[in-house]
Write a protein that holds these residues in place. Structure first.
Motif, PDB file in Angstrom:
ATOM      1  N   LEU A  90     -50.022  92.139  41.880  1.00  0.00           N
ATOM      2  CA  LEU A  90     -49.656  93.538  41.692  1.00  0.00           C
ATOM      3  C   LEU A  90     -48.922  93.605  40.354  1.00  0.00           C
ATOM      4  O   LEU A  90     -47.974  92.849  40.121  1.00  0.00           O
ATOM      5  CB  LEU A  90     -48.734  93.950  42.841  1.00  0.00           C
ATOM      6  N   SER A 135     -46.863  97.844  36.191  1.00  0.00           N
ATOM      7  CA  SER A 135     -47.254  99.248  35.969  1.00  0.00           C
ATOM      8  C   SER A 135     -47.806  99.858  37.258  1.00  0.00           C
ATOM      9  O   SER A 135     -47.592 101.043  37.535  1.00  0.00           O
ATOM     10  CB  SER A 135     -48.235  99.374  34.806  1.00  0.00           C
ATOM     11  N   GLU A 136     -48.483  99.054  38.063  1.00  0.00           N
ATOM     12  CA  GLU A 136     -48.913  99.562  39.375  1.00  0.00           C
ATOM     13  C   GLU A 136     -47.698  99.872  40.246  1.00  0.00           C
ATOM     14  O   GLU A 136     -47.635 100.909  40.916  1.00  0.00           O
ATOM     15  CB  GLU A 136     -49.809  98.540  40.071  1.00  0.00           C
ATOM     16  N   ARG A 173     -46.142 103.029  39.186  1.00  0.00           N
ATOM     17  CA  ARG A 173     -46.919 104.198  39.607  1.00  0.00           C
ATOM     18  C   ARG A 173     -46.579 104.540  41.066  1.00  0.00           C
ATOM     19  O   ARG A 173     -46.440 105.714  41.430  1.00  0.00           O
ATOM     20  CB  ARG A 173     -48.414 103.943  39.448  1.00  0.00           C
ATOM     21  N   LEU A 202     -51.787 103.585  44.953  1.00  0.00           N
ATOM     22  CA  LEU A 202     -52.415 102.327  44.512  1.00  0.00           C
ATOM     23  C   LEU A 202     -53.905 102.396  44.771  1.00  0.00           C
ATOM     24  O   LEU A 202     -54.347 102.492  45.919  1.00  0.00           O
ATOM     25  CB  LEU A 202     -51.804 101.133  45.262  1.00  0.00           C
TER      26      LEU A 202
END
Lengths: 138, 138, 138, 138
Positions: free
Chosen positions: D4, D7-8, D11, D132
Protein backbone atom coordinates in the motif's frame (compact mmCIF):
# COMPACT_ATOMS: atom_id res chain seq x y z
CA UNK A 1 -1.90 27.80 25.24
CA UNK A 2 -2.06 28.10 21.46
CA UNK A 3 -3.34 24.92 19.83
CA UNK A 4 -1.77 23.40 16.72
CA UNK A 5 -4.31 22.67 13.97
CA UNK A 6 -4.31 19.58 11.77
CA UNK A 7 -3.80 21.74 8.67
CA UNK A 8 -0.71 23.25 10.27
CA UNK A 9 0.56 19.78 11.17
CA UNK A 10 -0.04 18.60 7.60
CA UNK A 11 1.85 21.59 6.21
CA UNK A 12 4.79 20.51 8.36
CA UNK A 13 4.55 16.92 7.12
CA UNK A 14 4.52 18.14 3.52
CA UNK A 15 7.50 20.40 4.04
CA UNK A 16 9.39 17.59 5.73
CA UNK A 17 8.50 15.09 3.01
CA UNK A 18 9.54 17.56 0.31
CA UNK A 19 12.94 17.94 1.94
CA UNK A 20 13.24 14.16 2.38
CA UNK A 21 12.52 13.66 -1.31
CA UNK A 22 15.09 16.35 -2.15
CA UNK A 23 17.82 14.47 -0.28
CA UNK A 24 16.61 11.11 -1.54
CA UNK A 25 15.88 9.55 1.85
CA UNK A 26 12.39 8.22 2.70
CA UNK A 27 11.36 9.21 6.23
CA UNK A 28 8.78 8.72 8.94
CA UNK A 29 7.49 12.09 10.11
CA UNK A 30 5.31 12.72 13.16
CA UNK A 31 3.74 15.85 14.62
CA UNK A 32 2.46 15.96 18.21
CA UNK A 33 0.62 18.69 20.11
CA UNK A 34 1.66 20.51 23.31
CA UNK A 35 0.44 17.55 25.37
CA UNK A 36 2.64 15.17 23.33
CA UNK A 37 -0.39 13.56 21.66
CA UNK A 38 -0.10 12.53 18.00
CA UNK A 39 -1.68 14.92 15.50
CA UNK A 40 -0.49 13.62 12.13
CA UNK A 41 1.95 11.06 10.78
CA UNK A 42 3.26 9.79 7.45
CA UNK A 43 5.60 6.96 6.54
CA UNK A 44 7.10 7.64 3.13
CA UNK A 45 7.36 4.70 0.72
CA UNK A 46 10.50 2.73 1.52
CA UNK A 47 11.08 4.15 5.01
CA UNK A 48 12.13 1.57 7.60
CA UNK A 49 9.57 0.24 10.07
CA UNK A 50 11.57 0.88 13.25
CA UNK A 51 11.36 4.57 12.50
CA UNK A 52 7.61 4.68 13.02
CA UNK A 53 8.01 4.48 16.80
CA UNK A 54 11.28 6.41 16.71
CA UNK A 55 9.80 9.40 14.88
CA UNK A 56 6.82 9.54 17.23
CA UNK A 57 9.17 9.06 20.20
CA UNK A 58 11.37 11.93 19.08
CA UNK A 59 8.40 14.29 18.80
CA UNK A 60 7.10 13.17 22.21
CA UNK A 61 10.56 13.60 23.76
CA UNK A 62 10.97 17.11 22.34
CA UNK A 63 7.72 18.17 24.03
CA UNK A 64 8.28 16.34 27.32
CA UNK A 65 11.87 17.60 27.67
CA UNK A 66 11.21 20.96 26.04
CA UNK A 67 14.41 20.66 23.97
CA UNK A 68 15.59 19.29 20.61
CA UNK A 69 16.47 15.62 21.04
CA UNK A 70 19.99 16.21 19.72
CA UNK A 71 20.67 18.36 22.80
CA UNK A 72 19.63 15.40 24.91
CA UNK A 73 22.18 13.19 23.18
CA UNK A 74 25.24 14.51 25.00
CA UNK A 75 23.40 14.63 28.33
CA UNK A 76 22.45 10.95 28.09
CA UNK A 77 25.90 9.51 27.42
CA UNK A 78 27.74 7.32 29.95
CA UNK A 79 29.23 9.62 32.55
CA UNK A 80 26.97 12.53 31.53
CA UNK A 81 24.34 13.96 33.91
CA UNK A 82 21.25 12.25 32.47
CA UNK A 83 22.75 8.83 31.70
CA UNK A 84 19.89 6.31 31.63
CA UNK A 85 17.13 8.84 30.88
CA UNK A 86 16.01 6.93 27.75
CA UNK A 87 14.24 4.44 30.04
CA UNK A 88 12.43 6.83 32.39
CA UNK A 89 9.37 7.77 30.34
CA UNK A 90 8.48 4.87 28.10
CA UNK A 91 9.38 6.24 24.69
CA UNK A 92 12.13 8.85 25.10
CA UNK A 93 14.64 9.08 22.25
CA UNK A 94 18.04 10.57 23.01
CA UNK A 95 19.40 11.30 19.55
CA UNK A 96 18.62 13.99 17.02
CA UNK A 97 15.48 14.41 14.90
CA UNK A 98 12.92 15.72 17.40
CA UNK A 99 12.39 19.50 17.49
CA UNK A 100 9.95 21.49 19.63
CA UNK A 101 7.64 23.91 17.82
CA UNK A 102 7.91 27.21 19.67
CA UNK A 103 5.58 30.12 18.91
CA UNK A 104 5.72 33.28 21.03
CA UNK A 105 7.99 31.54 23.56
CA UNK A 106 5.47 28.76 24.04
CA UNK A 107 5.86 25.11 23.03
CA UNK A 108 2.84 24.30 20.85
CA UNK A 109 4.01 20.83 19.83
CA UNK A 110 6.93 19.09 18.18
CA UNK A 111 8.01 17.33 15.01
CA UNK A 112 9.91 14.03 14.99
CA UNK A 113 11.70 12.54 11.99
CA UNK A 114 13.39 9.16 11.59
CA UNK A 115 14.53 7.02 8.68
CA UNK A 116 17.90 8.38 7.58
CA UNK A 117 21.14 9.26 9.28
CA UNK A 118 20.70 11.43 12.36
CA UNK A 119 21.99 14.40 10.36
CA UNK A 120 19.38 13.76 7.68
CA UNK A 121 16.67 13.34 10.30
CA UNK A 122 17.57 16.70 11.88
CA UNK A 123 17.71 18.31 8.42
CA UNK A 124 14.22 17.11 7.52
CA UNK A 125 12.79 17.94 10.97
CA UNK A 126 14.19 21.47 10.64
CA UNK A 127 12.57 21.87 7.22
CA UNK A 128 9.27 20.75 8.71
CA UNK A 129 9.62 23.09 11.67
CA UNK A 130 10.37 26.04 9.39
CA UNK A 131 7.02 25.54 7.67
CA UNK A 132 5.16 26.69 10.80
CA UNK A 133 4.64 30.44 10.67
CA UNK A 134 6.17 32.30 13.59
CA UNK A 135 8.27 29.37 14.76
CA UNK A 136 11.33 30.37 16.75
CA UNK A 137 14.63 29.26 15.23
CA UNK A 138 17.13 29.19 18.11
CA UNK B 1 7.16 0.20 60.28
CA UNK B 2 6.64 3.88 61.04
CA UNK B 3 4.21 5.24 58.48
CA UNK B 4 4.64 8.54 56.71
CA UNK B 5 1.53 10.69 56.99
CA UNK B 6 0.10 12.79 54.17
CA UNK B 7 0.64 15.94 56.23
CA UNK B 8 4.32 15.03 56.61
CA UNK B 9 4.54 14.39 52.86
CA UNK B 10 2.92 17.72 52.14
CA UNK B 11 5.35 19.49 54.45
CA UNK B 12 8.16 17.97 52.38
CA UNK B 13 6.53 19.13 49.13
CA UNK B 14 6.19 22.64 50.52
CA UNK B 15 9.79 22.76 51.69
CA UNK B 16 10.96 21.47 48.31
CA UNK B 17 8.79 23.92 46.38
CA UNK B 18 10.02 26.80 48.56
CA UNK B 19 13.62 25.89 47.74
CA UNK B 20 12.78 25.51 44.04
CA UNK B 21 11.23 28.96 44.03
CA UNK B 22 14.30 30.32 45.82
CA UNK B 23 16.62 29.05 43.09
CA UNK B 24 14.16 30.01 40.34
CA UNK B 25 13.66 26.52 38.91
CA UNK B 26 10.15 24.99 38.66
CA UNK B 27 10.21 21.34 39.72
CA UNK B 28 8.19 18.14 39.88
CA UNK B 29 8.29 16.77 43.43
CA UNK B 30 7.06 13.34 44.54
CA UNK B 31 6.92 11.62 47.93
CA UNK B 32 6.46 7.86 48.22
CA UNK B 33 6.02 5.66 51.30
CA UNK B 34 8.14 2.74 52.52
CA UNK B 35 6.39 0.45 50.00
CA UNK B 36 7.37 2.84 47.16
CA UNK B 37 3.74 3.86 46.63
CA UNK B 38 2.96 7.50 45.77
CA UNK B 39 1.77 9.62 48.69
CA UNK B 40 1.79 13.15 47.29
CA UNK B 41 2.95 14.95 44.16
CA UNK B 42 3.11 18.47 42.75
CA UNK B 43 4.18 19.80 39.35
CA UNK B 44 5.12 23.46 39.74
CA UNK B 45 3.96 25.85 37.02
CA UNK B 46 6.40 25.72 34.14
CA UNK B 47 8.10 22.45 35.11
CA UNK B 48 8.78 20.15 32.14
CA UNK B 49 6.45 17.21 31.53
CA UNK B 50 9.14 14.52 31.33
CA UNK B 51 9.94 15.17 34.96
CA UNK B 52 6.58 13.90 36.19
CA UNK B 53 7.62 10.29 35.63
CA UNK B 54 11.26 11.02 36.45
CA UNK B 55 10.50 12.54 39.87
CA UNK B 56 8.24 9.65 40.81
CA UNK B 57 10.82 7.23 39.43
CA UNK B 58 13.58 8.78 41.53
CA UNK B 59 11.53 8.44 44.72
CA UNK B 60 10.59 4.85 43.86
CA UNK B 61 14.24 4.03 43.08
CA UNK B 62 15.47 5.52 46.36
CA UNK B 63 13.12 3.23 48.31
CA UNK B 64 13.64 0.11 46.18
CA UNK B 65 17.44 0.46 46.25
CA UNK B 66 17.56 1.95 49.74
CA UNK B 67 20.06 4.59 48.60
CA UNK B 68 20.10 8.09 47.13
CA UNK B 69 19.82 7.84 43.33
CA UNK B 70 23.05 9.79 42.89
CA UNK B 71 24.91 6.93 44.59
CA UNK B 72 23.37 4.60 42.02
CA UNK B 73 24.77 6.74 39.21
CA UNK B 74 28.35 5.46 39.41
CA UNK B 75 27.21 1.88 39.91
CA UNK B 76 25.13 1.98 36.72
CA UNK B 77 27.82 3.20 34.34
CA UNK B 78 29.32 0.95 31.63
CA UNK B 79 31.83 -1.36 33.31
CA UNK B 80 30.43 -0.73 36.82
CA UNK B 81 28.75 -3.49 38.86
CA UNK B 82 25.11 -2.57 38.20
CA UNK B 83 25.41 -1.62 34.54
CA UNK B 84 21.95 -1.92 32.95
CA UNK B 85 19.99 -1.71 36.20
CA UNK B 86 17.86 1.17 34.87
CA UNK B 87 15.83 -1.38 32.86
CA UNK B 88 15.28 -4.04 35.52
CA UNK B 89 12.35 -2.60 37.46
CA UNK B 90 10.27 -0.58 35.09
CA UNK B 91 10.97 2.92 36.31
CA UNK B 92 14.40 3.05 37.99
CA UNK B 93 16.29 6.33 37.62
CA UNK B 94 20.07 6.24 37.95
CA UNK B 95 20.91 9.91 38.41
CA UNK B 96 20.55 12.21 41.37
CA UNK B 97 17.38 13.68 42.84
CA UNK B 98 15.89 10.73 44.72
CA UNK B 99 16.62 10.57 48.48
CA UNK B 100 15.41 7.99 51.02
CA UNK B 101 13.71 9.32 54.14
CA UNK B 102 15.37 7.59 57.08
CA UNK B 103 14.02 7.87 60.63
CA UNK B 104 15.62 5.87 63.44
CA UNK B 105 17.60 3.83 60.92
CA UNK B 106 14.45 2.87 59.08
CA UNK B 107 13.45 3.91 55.56
CA UNK B 108 9.98 5.41 55.86
CA UNK B 109 9.76 6.62 52.28
CA UNK B 110 11.59 8.80 49.77
CA UNK B 111 11.40 12.10 47.95
CA UNK B 112 12.11 12.48 44.23
CA UNK B 113 12.71 15.77 42.42
CA UNK B 114 13.12 16.49 38.71
CA UNK B 115 12.95 19.55 36.48
CA UNK B 116 16.28 21.32 36.78
CA UNK B 117 19.91 20.30 36.51
CA UNK B 118 20.80 17.21 38.52
CA UNK B 119 22.54 19.46 41.07
CA UNK B 120 19.39 21.56 41.43
CA UNK B 121 17.25 18.44 41.72
CA UNK B 122 19.46 17.10 44.54
CA UNK B 123 19.44 20.51 46.23
CA UNK B 124 15.64 20.69 46.22
CA UNK B 125 15.25 17.03 47.26
CA UNK B 126 17.60 17.65 50.19
CA UNK B 127 15.57 20.67 51.28
CA UNK B 128 12.44 18.53 51.16
CA UNK B 129 14.09 15.71 53.09
CA UNK B 130 15.29 18.13 55.78
CA UNK B 131 11.69 19.14 56.47
CA UNK B 132 10.96 15.73 57.98
CA UNK B 133 11.69 15.79 61.72
CA UNK B 134 14.27 13.26 62.81
CA UNK B 135 15.46 12.51 59.28
CA UNK B 136 19.00 11.20 59.11
CA UNK B 137 21.40 13.35 57.09
CA UNK B 138 24.13 10.99 55.92
CA UNK C 1 -6.15 26.63 25.59
CA UNK C 2 -6.43 27.86 29.18
CA UNK C 3 -3.83 26.25 31.41
CA UNK C 4 -4.60 24.93 34.90
CA UNK C 5 -2.23 26.26 37.58
CA UNK C 6 -0.80 24.22 40.43
CA UNK C 7 -2.53 26.46 42.97
CA UNK C 8 -5.87 25.78 41.26
CA UNK C 9 -5.11 22.05 41.28
CA UNK C 10 -4.24 22.21 44.99
CA UNK C 11 -7.48 24.06 45.76
CA UNK C 12 -9.32 21.15 44.11
CA UNK C 13 -7.37 18.60 46.15
CA UNK C 14 -8.19 20.46 49.36
CA UNK C 15 -11.88 20.71 48.52
CA UNK C 16 -11.95 17.02 47.65
CA UNK C 17 -10.11 16.04 50.81
CA UNK C 18 -12.42 18.19 52.92
CA UNK C 19 -15.44 16.39 51.48
CA UNK C 20 -13.76 13.00 51.95
CA UNK C 21 -13.14 13.83 55.61
CA UNK C 22 -16.75 14.94 55.95
CA UNK C 23 -18.04 11.56 54.75
CA UNK C 24 -15.36 9.68 56.69
CA UNK C 25 -13.74 7.96 53.70
CA UNK C 26 -9.99 8.42 52.98
CA UNK C 27 -9.39 8.94 49.26
CA UNK C 28 -6.73 9.21 46.58
CA UNK C 29 -7.25 12.40 44.57
CA UNK C 30 -5.49 13.31 41.32
CA UNK C 31 -5.65 16.36 39.07
CA UNK C 32 -4.36 16.27 35.47
CA UNK C 33 -4.06 19.02 32.86
CA UNK C 34 -5.65 19.25 29.40
CA UNK C 35 -2.97 16.94 28.01
CA UNK C 36 -3.78 14.32 30.70
CA UNK C 37 -0.47 14.93 32.50
CA UNK C 38 -0.44 14.77 36.32
CA UNK C 39 -0.45 18.15 38.09
CA UNK C 40 -1.05 17.25 41.72
CA UNK C 41 -1.92 14.20 43.80
CA UNK C 42 -2.63 13.25 47.39
CA UNK C 43 -3.26 9.94 49.10
CA UNK C 44 -5.11 10.53 52.33
CA UNK C 45 -4.00 8.52 55.38
CA UNK C 46 -5.66 5.11 55.26
CA UNK C 47 -6.66 5.19 51.59
CA UNK C 48 -6.10 1.89 49.76
CA UNK C 49 -3.06 1.53 47.51
CA UNK C 50 -4.87 0.30 44.38
CA UNK C 51 -6.62 3.62 44.24
CA UNK C 52 -3.41 5.50 43.46
CA UNK C 53 -3.41 4.26 39.87
CA UNK C 54 -7.22 4.21 39.72
CA UNK C 55 -7.57 7.87 40.71
CA UNK C 56 -4.93 8.95 38.20
CA UNK C 57 -6.50 6.67 35.58
CA UNK C 58 -9.93 8.19 36.15
CA UNK C 59 -8.59 11.71 35.67
CA UNK C 60 -6.68 10.66 32.54
CA UNK C 61 -9.77 8.90 31.16
CA UNK C 62 -11.98 11.93 31.75
CA UNK C 63 -9.62 14.06 29.65
CA UNK C 64 -8.96 11.50 26.91
CA UNK C 65 -12.65 10.64 26.51
CA UNK C 66 -13.91 14.14 27.28
CA UNK C 67 -16.62 12.75 29.56
CA UNK C 68 -17.18 11.80 33.20
CA UNK C 69 -16.05 8.22 33.72
CA UNK C 70 -19.46 7.23 35.08
CA UNK C 71 -20.94 7.95 31.64
CA UNK C 72 -18.41 5.52 30.20
CA UNK C 73 -19.61 2.80 32.58
CA UNK C 74 -22.79 1.92 30.67
CA UNK C 75 -21.04 2.19 27.30
CA UNK C 76 -18.37 -0.33 28.35
CA UNK C 77 -20.67 -3.13 29.56
CA UNK C 78 -20.97 -6.48 27.72
CA UNK C 79 -23.26 -5.92 24.77
CA UNK C 80 -22.84 -2.12 24.92
CA UNK C 81 -21.14 -0.14 22.12
CA UNK C 82 -17.72 0.33 23.71
CA UNK C 83 -17.34 -3.10 25.35
CA UNK C 84 -13.60 -3.71 25.79
CA UNK C 85 -12.56 -0.04 25.77
CA UNK C 86 -10.83 -0.34 29.19
CA UNK C 87 -7.89 -2.03 27.43
CA UNK C 88 -7.39 0.32 24.48
CA UNK C 89 -5.38 3.14 26.06
CA UNK C 90 -3.27 1.72 28.86
CA UNK C 91 -4.97 3.15 31.91
CA UNK C 92 -8.63 3.86 31.07
CA UNK C 93 -11.08 3.44 33.95
CA UNK C 94 -14.71 2.79 33.07
CA UNK C 95 -16.47 3.51 36.35
CA UNK C 96 -17.33 6.73 38.12
CA UNK C 97 -14.98 9.15 39.89
CA UNK C 98 -13.28 10.95 36.98
CA UNK C 99 -14.75 14.32 36.00
CA UNK C 100 -13.52 16.71 33.28
CA UNK C 101 -12.87 20.31 34.32
CA UNK C 102 -14.65 22.49 31.78
CA UNK C 103 -14.19 26.26 31.68
CA UNK C 104 -15.78 28.31 28.91
CA UNK C 105 -16.68 25.13 26.99
CA UNK C 106 -13.08 23.99 27.02
CA UNK C 107 -11.61 21.00 28.89
CA UNK C 108 -8.74 22.37 30.98
CA UNK C 109 -8.05 19.14 32.87
CA UNK C 110 -9.80 16.60 35.06
CA UNK C 111 -10.03 15.33 38.61
CA UNK C 112 -10.01 11.65 39.52
CA UNK C 113 -10.98 10.20 42.90
CA UNK C 114 -10.74 6.63 44.18
CA UNK C 115 -10.84 4.96 47.59
CA UNK C 116 -14.49 4.63 48.56
CA UNK C 117 -17.62 3.32 46.90
CA UNK C 118 -18.14 4.63 43.38
CA UNK C 119 -20.88 6.90 44.70
CA UNK C 120 -18.49 8.32 47.30
CA UNK C 121 -15.76 8.74 44.67
CA UNK C 122 -18.14 10.70 42.42
CA UNK C 123 -19.31 12.75 45.40
CA UNK C 124 -15.74 13.75 46.33
CA UNK C 125 -14.73 14.36 42.70
CA UNK C 126 -17.73 16.65 42.28
CA UNK C 127 -16.77 18.60 45.40
CA UNK C 128 -13.26 19.00 44.01
CA UNK C 129 -14.56 20.08 40.61
CA UNK C 130 -16.85 22.68 42.18
CA UNK C 131 -13.82 24.36 43.75
CA UNK C 132 -12.61 25.52 40.33
CA UNK C 133 -14.09 28.93 39.55
CA UNK C 134 -16.14 29.02 36.38
CA UNK C 135 -16.38 25.25 36.06
CA UNK C 136 -19.41 24.07 34.09
CA UNK C 137 -21.79 21.83 36.03
CA UNK C 138 -23.73 19.87 33.41
CA UNK D 1 2.34 -9.02 -1.34
CA UNK D 2 0.97 -5.89 -2.98
CA UNK D 3 2.19 -2.93 -0.99
CA UNK D 4 0.00 0.00 0.00
CA UNK D 5 1.62 3.31 -0.98
CA UNK D 6 1.61 6.44 1.16
CA UNK D 7 -0.33 8.29 -1.53
CA UNK D 8 -3.00 5.58 -1.43
CA UNK D 9 -3.10 5.81 2.36
CA UNK D 10 -3.46 9.57 2.17
CA UNK D 11 -6.29 9.26 -0.35
CA UNK D 12 -8.07 7.06 2.21
CA UNK D 13 -7.47 9.59 5.00
CA UNK D 14 -8.87 12.38 2.81
CA UNK D 15 -11.94 10.38 1.89
CA UNK D 16 -12.52 9.50 5.52
CA UNK D 17 -12.03 13.08 6.68
CA UNK D 18 -14.39 14.33 3.98
CA UNK D 19 -17.08 11.93 5.20
CA UNK D 20 -16.39 12.90 8.84
CA UNK D 21 -16.83 16.57 7.93
CA UNK D 22 -20.03 15.72 6.09
CA UNK D 23 -21.55 14.11 9.19
CA UNK D 24 -20.10 16.80 11.46
CA UNK D 25 -18.00 14.50 13.65
CA UNK D 26 -14.23 15.07 14.00
CA UNK D 27 -12.37 11.77 13.85
CA UNK D 28 -9.00 10.11 14.30
CA UNK D 29 -8.15 8.08 11.19
CA UNK D 30 -5.30 5.61 10.84
CA UNK D 31 -4.07 3.45 7.94
CA UNK D 32 -1.76 0.49 8.51
CA UNK D 33 -0.07 -1.82 6.01
CA UNK D 34 -0.33 -5.60 5.63
CA UNK D 35 2.16 -6.01 8.50
CA UNK D 36 -0.07 -3.87 10.78
CA UNK D 37 2.50 -1.06 10.81
CA UNK D 38 1.28 2.56 10.74
CA UNK D 39 1.41 4.26 7.33
CA UNK D 40 -0.50 7.49 7.88
CA UNK D 41 -2.61 9.12 10.56
CA UNK D 42 -4.61 12.29 11.12
CA UNK D 43 -6.43 13.64 14.15
CA UNK D 44 -9.06 16.11 12.99
CA UNK D 45 -9.43 19.32 15.00
CA UNK D 46 -11.67 18.64 17.99
CA UNK D 47 -11.39 14.84 17.92
CA UNK D 48 -11.02 13.27 21.37
CA UNK D 49 -7.57 12.16 22.51
CA UNK D 50 -8.53 8.61 23.52
CA UNK D 51 -9.31 7.89 19.89
CA UNK D 52 -5.70 8.24 18.78
CA UNK D 53 -4.80 4.86 20.23
CA UNK D 54 -8.25 3.44 19.49
CA UNK D 55 -8.15 4.29 15.77
CA UNK D 56 -4.68 2.80 15.39
CA UNK D 57 -5.76 -0.18 17.47
CA UNK D 58 -8.78 -0.79 15.24
CA UNK D 59 -6.64 -0.76 12.09
CA UNK D 60 -4.08 -3.08 13.70
CA UNK D 61 -6.84 -5.42 14.89
CA UNK D 62 -8.45 -5.58 11.43
CA UNK D 63 -5.14 -6.73 9.94
CA UNK D 64 -4.14 -9.09 12.76
CA UNK D 65 -7.57 -10.75 12.85
CA UNK D 66 -8.24 -10.38 9.11
CA UNK D 67 -11.78 -9.18 9.76
CA UNK D 68 -13.67 -5.96 10.38
CA UNK D 69 -13.57 -5.14 14.09
CA UNK D 70 -17.36 -5.05 14.28
CA UNK D 71 -17.39 -8.77 13.41
CA UNK D 72 -15.07 -9.32 16.36
CA UNK D 73 -17.53 -7.60 18.66
CA UNK D 74 -19.96 -10.51 19.00
CA UNK D 75 -17.13 -13.03 19.27
CA UNK D 76 -15.59 -11.15 22.22
CA UNK D 77 -18.68 -10.95 24.43
CA UNK D 78 -19.01 -12.95 27.66
CA UNK D 79 -19.92 -16.53 26.74
CA UNK D 80 -18.78 -16.09 23.11
CA UNK D 81 -15.82 -18.04 21.65
CA UNK D 82 -13.20 -15.26 21.84
CA UNK D 83 -14.17 -13.80 25.20
CA UNK D 84 -11.13 -11.92 26.59
CA UNK D 85 -9.35 -11.52 23.25
CA UNK D 86 -9.05 -7.72 23.74
CA UNK D 87 -6.16 -8.35 26.15
CA UNK D 88 -4.16 -10.90 24.16
CA UNK D 89 -2.24 -8.67 21.76
CA UNK D 90 -1.63 -5.39 23.45
CA UNK D 91 -3.91 -3.12 21.50
CA UNK D 92 -6.82 -5.14 20.06
CA UNK D 93 -10.12 -3.29 19.78
CA UNK D 94 -13.32 -5.34 19.72
CA UNK D 95 -15.85 -2.84 18.45
CA UNK D 96 -16.53 -1.42 15.02
CA UNK D 97 -14.44 1.06 13.05
CA UNK D 98 -11.54 -1.09 11.82
CA UNK D 99 -11.84 -2.46 8.27
CA UNK D 100 -9.33 -4.58 6.33
CA UNK D 101 -8.33 -3.34 2.89
CA UNK D 102 -8.71 -6.31 0.54
CA UNK D 103 -7.45 -6.21 -3.06
CA UNK D 104 -7.64 -9.35 -5.24
CA UNK D 105 -8.47 -11.44 -2.17
CA UNK D 106 -5.39 -10.23 -0.39
CA UNK D 107 -5.28 -8.04 2.75
CA UNK D 108 -3.04 -5.09 1.88
CA UNK D 109 -3.70 -3.15 5.08
CA UNK D 110 -6.54 -1.69 7.12
CA UNK D 111 -8.17 1.57 8.09
CA UNK D 112 -9.22 2.40 11.66
CA UNK D 113 -11.51 5.25 12.69
CA UNK D 114 -12.47 6.50 16.15
CA UNK D 115 -14.01 9.66 17.57
CA UNK D 116 -17.77 9.36 17.07
CA UNK D 117 -20.38 6.73 17.83
CA UNK D 118 -19.44 3.25 16.66
CA UNK D 119 -21.91 3.62 13.76
CA UNK D 120 -20.25 6.89 12.72
CA UNK D 121 -16.81 5.31 13.03
CA UNK D 122 -17.85 2.43 10.75
CA UNK D 123 -19.45 4.87 8.32
CA UNK D 124 -16.26 6.95 8.03
CA UNK D 125 -14.01 3.88 7.85
CA UNK D 126 -16.16 2.51 5.02
CA UNK D 127 -15.87 5.80 3.12
CA UNK D 128 -12.10 5.64 3.53
CA UNK D 129 -11.96 2.00 2.42
CA UNK D 130 -14.05 2.78 -0.69
CA UNK D 131 -11.42 5.29 -1.82
CA UNK D 132 -8.96 2.49 -2.52
CA UNK D 133 -9.37 1.31 -6.11
CA UNK D 134 -10.25 -2.36 -6.40
CA UNK D 135 -11.12 -2.75 -2.75
CA UNK D 136 -13.48 -5.62 -2.07
CA UNK D 137 -16.76 -4.63 -0.43
CA UNK D 138 -17.93 -7.78 1.34
Amino acid sequence: MRGLSLSEAQRLLEAGAARATEIGQPMNIAVVDAGAHLLAFVRMDGAILASIDISVGKAVTAVLMNMPTDELYDLAQPGAPLYGIETTNGNLVVFGGGIPLVVDDEVVGAVGVSGGSVEQDVDVASAARDALAGTARP
